[in-house]
Design an enzyme around this catalytic site. Structure first.
Site, mmCIF file in Angstrom:
data_model
loop_
_atom_site.group_PDB
_atom_site.id
_atom_site.type_symbol
_atom_site.label_atom_id
_atom_site.label_comp_id
_atom_site.label_asym_id
_atom_site.label_seq_id
_atom_site.Cartn_x
_atom_site.Cartn_y
_atom_site.Cartn_z
ATOM 1 N N TRP A 163 0.833 -1.210 0.000
ATOM 2 C CA TRP A 163 0.000 0.000 0.000
ATOM 3 C C TRP A 163 0.857 1.246 0.000
ATOM 4 O O TRP A 163 0.546 2.224 -0.677
ATOM 5 C CB TRP A 163 -0.997 -0.028 1.153
ATOM 6 C CG TRP A 163 -1.866 -1.241 1.069
ATOM 7 C CD1 TRP A 163 -1.885 -2.294 1.925
ATOM 8 C CD2 TRP A 163 -2.801 -1.553 0.029
ATOM 9 N NE1 TRP A 163 -2.779 -3.240 1.489
ATOM 10 C CE2 TRP A 163 -3.360 -2.813 0.341
ATOM 11 C CE3 TRP A 163 -3.229 -0.894 -1.120
ATOM 12 C CZ2 TRP A 163 -4.317 -3.430 -0.473
ATOM 13 C CZ3 TRP A 163 -4.184 -1.498 -1.928
ATOM 14 C CH2 TRP A 163 -4.707 -2.747 -1.602
ATOM 15 N N ASP A 208 -1.716 6.630 6.441
ATOM 16 C CA ASP A 208 -2.760 5.713 5.986
ATOM 17 C C ASP A 208 -3.031 4.774 7.167
ATOM 18 O O ASP A 208 -2.189 3.965 7.522
ATOM 19 C CB ASP A 208 -2.245 4.939 4.764
ATOM 20 C CG ASP A 208 -3.198 3.824 4.318
ATOM 21 O OD1 ASP A 208 -4.223 3.598 4.977
ATOM 22 O OD2 ASP A 208 -2.886 3.173 3.293
ATOM 23 N N LYS A 210 -11.927 -2.177 6.807
ATOM 24 C CA LYS A 210 -11.170 -2.994 7.758
ATOM 25 C C LYS A 210 -11.767 -2.869 9.156
ATOM 26 O O LYS A 210 -12.134 -3.864 9.764
ATOM 27 C CB LYS A 210 -9.697 -2.551 7.810
ATOM 28 C CG LYS A 210 -9.010 -2.468 6.473
ATOM 29 C CD LYS A 210 -8.844 -3.842 5.864
ATOM 30 C CE LYS A 210 -7.954 -3.823 4.645
ATOM 31 N NZ LYS A 210 -8.285 -2.844 3.623
HETATM 32 N N1 PLP Z 1 -4.128 1.045 2.571
HETATM 33 C C1 PLP Z 1 -4.108 -0.048 3.363
HETATM 34 C C2 PLP Z 1 -3.232 -0.065 4.580
HETATM 35 C C3 PLP Z 1 -4.923 -1.150 3.043
HETATM 36 O O1 PLP Z 1 -4.913 -2.233 3.826
HETATM 37 C C4 PLP Z 1 -5.731 -1.095 1.905
HETATM 38 C C5 PLP Z 1 -6.547 -2.282 1.624
HETATM 39 O O2 PLP Z 1 -7.490 -2.449 1.027
HETATM 40 C C6 PLP Z 1 -5.714 0.063 1.112
HETATM 41 C C7 PLP Z 1 -4.900 1.105 1.480
HETATM 42 C C8 PLP Z 1 -6.562 0.202 -0.124
HETATM 43 O O3 PLP Z 1 -7.835 0.532 0.276
HETATM 44 P P1 PLP Z 1 -9.055 0.699 -0.755
HETATM 45 O O4 PLP Z 1 -9.359 -0.661 -1.271
HETATM 46 O O5 PLP Z 1 -10.131 1.269 0.109
HETATM 47 O O6 PLP Z 1 -8.629 1.625 -1.832
#
Ligand code: PLP
Length: 316
Positions: free
Chosen positions: A99, A166, A190
């Site tokens: 991520w 994040d 989450k």
């Molecule tokens: N950041 C983290 C730490 C994640 O675990 C995720 C997982 O989905 C994301 C970003 C991406 O999120 P999204 O699917 O809401 O774009």
């Protein structure tokens, strides 16, 4: 038997959230309509958005000068919104996993990105330390919980530039000192609600410092000025988020959550350490996530992996 989805996300939500959401799908707030059928400008839904925002601030003890907004586009949209709104020339990023790498990729569209530390060399099995953040960076970005690799930064860092985090997979898991951050963001799926909504906690005075024009929908100010109602918000996930926030408060808030998470994580990590079948993937104990505990079968038992999975599934 209620099955337990062991994944970090989409994650198990409290029964309270599931039950109340199911009810609101049929009959929202006694309106005789589904929450999916009412206008987001109806007073019943305006109250939901208002309560969700207020409770979000209360539970995280968010100081004045910060705003909470609910947005579409997931955490991935934040990978682009953050640099769009903050990056003038240079930003610093800590590369701690998939991520973080995706966030870095987006930031590069907007300016220089300095990767101050990376644990890519060892499959992201640790949190880099001892790095230096350039004093002229517009902000420093971290991913506090690395969902896939199971590492976590569990302290609120003191840094010399605005800190952006994040917190998709550890928001509401512990008390945080919000005053140390410029922006905290995450997807809801989450720790909060079903997918479809993201949140951002924004320190208002870090905005408005870039020269570039920002498209309306990608500008934090638009959503702050319109109380997350500039366009039609994802009403069902926001309703669910409110239920989880109510439940969190009832459980004793984030301090109680932290105790519970540590107790659960310790139980699992100590079994992984004790049991010769398994090994934790994260190198240093202090970097291990209390949110999602990553482990694999030890080399000599690798061929049992499928059998172990099937056994776990058979037990729900
Ligand atoms: N950041 C983290 C730490 C994640 O675990 C995720 C997982 O989905 C994301 C970003 C991406 O999120 P999204 O699917 O809401 O774009």
């Amino acid at each position: 038997m209620k099955k337990h989805n062991f994944s970090a996300g989409p994650s198990i939500l409290p029964d309270f959230t599931i039950k109340n959401t199911a009810e609101a799908v049929v009959n929202f707030a006694g309106t005789g309509l589904s929450v999916m059928e009412v206008s987001h400008r109806d007073k019943e839904f305006m109250a939901v958005m208002d309560q969700a925002t207020t409770l979000f601030k209360e539970l995280l003890d968010i100081p004045s000068g910060y705003q909470v907004v609910f947005l579409g586009g997931g955490a991935s949209m934040q990978f682009c919104m953050v640099p769009y709104n903050l990056l003038n020339k240079k930003a610093a990023y800590l590369n701690t996993g998939t991520w973080a790498s995706k966030a870095i990729k987006e930031a590069k569209f907007f300016g220089d990105v300095v990767e101050v530390g990376s644990s890519k060399d060892e499959n992201y099995s640790y949190i880099p330390k001892g790095y230096t953040i350039p004093a002229d960076a517009d902000y420093f970005h971290i991913t506090t919980n690395n969902t896939i690799f199971g590492t976590e930064i569990r302290e609120d860092l003191d840094v010399n530039v605005p800190l952006v985090a994040d917190m998709s997979s550890d928001i509401f898991s512990r008390p945080i000192d919000v005053s140390k951050y410029g922006i905290i963001y995450g997807g809801a799926q989450k720790n909060l609600a079903p997918s479809g909504v993201a949140f951002a906690i924004v320190k208002e005075d870090i905005l408005g410092k870039t020269d570039r024009p920002i498209p309306t929908m990608l500008n934090y100010k638009t959503h702050i000025d319109n109380d997350s109602m500039f366009n039609t918000p994802p009403v069902l996930p926001v309703f669910s988020a409110l239920q989880t926030l109510i439940w969190l408060k009832d459980q004793g808030g984030v301090a109680a959550m932290e105790k519970r998470n540590i107790r659960k994580a310790n139980m699992l990590y100590s079994e992984i350490e004790r049991n010769k079948l398994f090994k934790a993937t994260v190198k240093h104990e202090e970097d291990r996530s209390v949110m999602n505990i990553c482990f694999v079968m030890n080399e000599e038992y690798k061929e049992l992996e499928t059998a172990f999975r099937e056994y776990a599934i058979s037990l729900g």
